[in-house]
Write a protein that holds these residues in place. Sequence first.
Motif, PDB file in Angstrom:
ATOM      1  N   ALA A 198      -7.551   9.679  -2.898  1.00 13.23           N
ATOM      2  CA  ALA A 198      -8.547   9.039  -2.027  1.00 13.23           C
ATOM      3  C   ALA A 198      -9.494   8.093  -2.767  1.00 13.23           C
ATOM      4  O   ALA A 198      -9.622   6.927  -2.365  1.00 13.23           O
ATOM      5  CB  ALA A 198      -9.317  10.096  -1.247  1.00 13.23           C
ATOM      6  N   ARG A 207      -8.925  11.891   4.744  1.00 11.70           N
ATOM      7  CA  ARG A 207      -8.223  11.791   6.029  1.00 11.70           C
ATOM      8  C   ARG A 207      -7.363  10.527   6.081  1.00 11.70           C
ATOM      9  O   ARG A 207      -6.273  10.527   6.645  1.00 11.70           O
ATOM     10  CB  ARG A 207      -9.257  11.800   7.166  1.00 11.70           C
ATOM     11  CG  ARG A 207      -8.657  11.771   8.526  1.00 11.70           C
ATOM     12  CD  ARG A 207      -8.032  13.107   8.878  1.00 11.70           C
ATOM     13  NE  ARG A 207      -7.484  13.028  10.222  1.00 11.70           N
ATOM     14  CZ  ARG A 207      -6.211  13.251  10.513  1.00 11.70           C
ATOM     15  NH1 ARG A 207      -5.377  13.604   9.589  1.00 11.70           N
ATOM     16  NH2 ARG A 207      -5.796  13.151  11.750  1.00 11.70           N
ATOM     17  N   GLY A 208      -7.849   9.445   5.494  1.00 10.00           N
ATOM     18  CA  GLY A 208      -7.086   8.202   5.433  1.00 10.00           C
ATOM     19  C   GLY A 208      -5.820   8.353   4.599  1.00 10.00           C
ATOM     20  O   GLY A 208      -4.769   7.807   4.945  1.00 10.00           O
ATOM     21  N   THR A 257      -4.007  14.762  -2.684  1.00  6.31           N
ATOM     22  CA  THR A 257      -4.640  13.880  -1.701  1.00  6.31           C
ATOM     23  C   THR A 257      -6.088  13.606  -2.081  1.00  6.31           C
ATOM     24  O   THR A 257      -6.559  12.475  -1.979  1.00  6.31           O
ATOM     25  CB  THR A 257      -4.561  14.527  -0.304  1.00  6.31           C
ATOM     26  OG1 THR A 257      -3.179  14.725   0.015  1.00  6.31           O
ATOM     27  CG2 THR A 257      -5.193  13.662   0.753  1.00  6.31           C
ATOM     28  N   SER A 266       0.839  -1.207   0.000  1.00  3.08           N
ATOM     29  CA  SER A 266       0.000   0.000   0.000  1.00  3.08           C
ATOM     30  C   SER A 266       0.871   1.254   0.000  1.00  3.08           C
ATOM     31  O   SER A 266       0.501   2.269  -0.612  1.00  3.08           O
ATOM     32  CB  SER A 266      -0.964   0.003   1.186  1.00  3.08           C
ATOM     33  OG  SER A 266      -0.258  -0.026   2.401  1.00  3.08           O
ATOM     34  N   GLU A 313      -4.224  11.196   4.189  1.00  3.70           N
ATOM     35  CA  GLU A 313      -3.332  12.035   4.996  1.00  3.70           C
ATOM     36  C   GLU A 313      -2.612  11.193   6.053  1.00  3.70           C
ATOM     37  O   GLU A 313      -1.421  11.366   6.287  1.00  3.70           O
ATOM     38  CB  GLU A 313      -4.117  13.162   5.656  1.00  3.70           C
ATOM     39  CG  GLU A 313      -4.611  14.191   4.671  1.00  3.70           C
ATOM     40  CD  GLU A 313      -5.601  15.175   5.264  1.00  3.70           C
ATOM     41  OE1 GLU A 313      -5.998  15.007   6.434  1.00  3.70           O
ATOM     42  OE2 GLU A 313      -5.982  16.112   4.553  1.00  3.70           O
ATOM     43  N   ALA A 314      -3.322  10.259   6.667  1.00  2.00           N
ATOM     44  CA  ALA A 314      -2.716   9.380   7.659  1.00  2.00           C
ATOM     45  C   ALA A 314      -1.672   8.474   7.001  1.00  2.00           C
ATOM     46  O   ALA A 314      -0.595   8.244   7.563  1.00  2.00           O
ATOM     47  CB  ALA A 314      -3.785   8.536   8.354  1.00  2.00           C
ATOM     48  N   SER A 315      -1.976   7.982   5.810  1.00  2.00           N
ATOM     49  CA  SER A 315      -1.027   7.134   5.079  1.00  2.00           C
ATOM     50  C   SER A 315       0.221   7.912   4.709  1.00  2.00           C
ATOM     51  O   SER A 315       1.343   7.395   4.797  1.00  2.00           O
ATOM     52  CB  SER A 315      -1.672   6.579   3.806  1.00  2.00           C
ATOM     53  OG  SER A 315      -2.742   5.746   4.117  1.00  2.00           O
ATOM     54  N   ILE A 354     -10.358   5.093  -0.029  1.00  2.00           N
ATOM     55  CA  ILE A 354     -10.307   5.524   1.361  1.00  2.00           C
ATOM     56  C   ILE A 354     -10.640   7.002   1.415  1.00  2.00           C
ATOM     57  O   ILE A 354     -10.701   7.678   0.384  1.00  2.00           O
ATOM     58  CB  ILE A 354      -8.928   5.254   2.018  1.00  2.00           C
ATOM     59  CG1 ILE A 354      -7.807   5.955   1.261  1.00  2.00           C
ATOM     60  CG2 ILE A 354      -8.667   3.765   2.122  1.00  2.00           C
ATOM     61  CD1 ILE A 354      -6.438   5.800   1.910  1.00  2.00           C
ATOM     62  N   SER A 355     -10.851   7.519   2.613  1.00  2.00           N
ATOM     63  CA  SER A 355     -11.196   8.932   2.771  1.00  2.00           C
ATOM     64  C   SER A 355      -9.950   9.805   2.594  1.00  2.00           C
ATOM     65  O   SER A 355      -8.812   9.321   2.623  1.00  2.00           O
ATOM     66  CB  SER A 355     -11.784   9.179   4.161  1.00  2.00           C
ATOM     67  OG  SER A 355     -10.785   8.966   5.145  1.00  2.00           O
TER      68      SER A 355
END
Length: 75
Positions: free
Chosen positions: A39, A47-48, A35, A21, A50-52, A44-45
């Motif tokens: 997504a 926010r997901g 971003t 991933s 950004e976390a990745s 994924i969202s």
Amino acid sequence: DQVHVDFLRHLREKYPQLSTSDHKLCAFLRMNLSTKEIAPLLNISVRGVEASRYRLRKKLNLPNEVNLTDFIMSI
């Protein structure tokens, strides 16, 4: 990989600890996607994503002042 020849191979050689991933995220960043564009491709969202990106920065040991996209483009 067809556009950026051997990008994923170089990435695997330099950073063997990255997951599949992480490789996908790096490929999308290499294509200079935002971003919001990444997504839906990863299902994924925002926010997901950004976390990745944050986790990827940690795995690559990048300081805060280094731009992740610029770093990926330089590989």
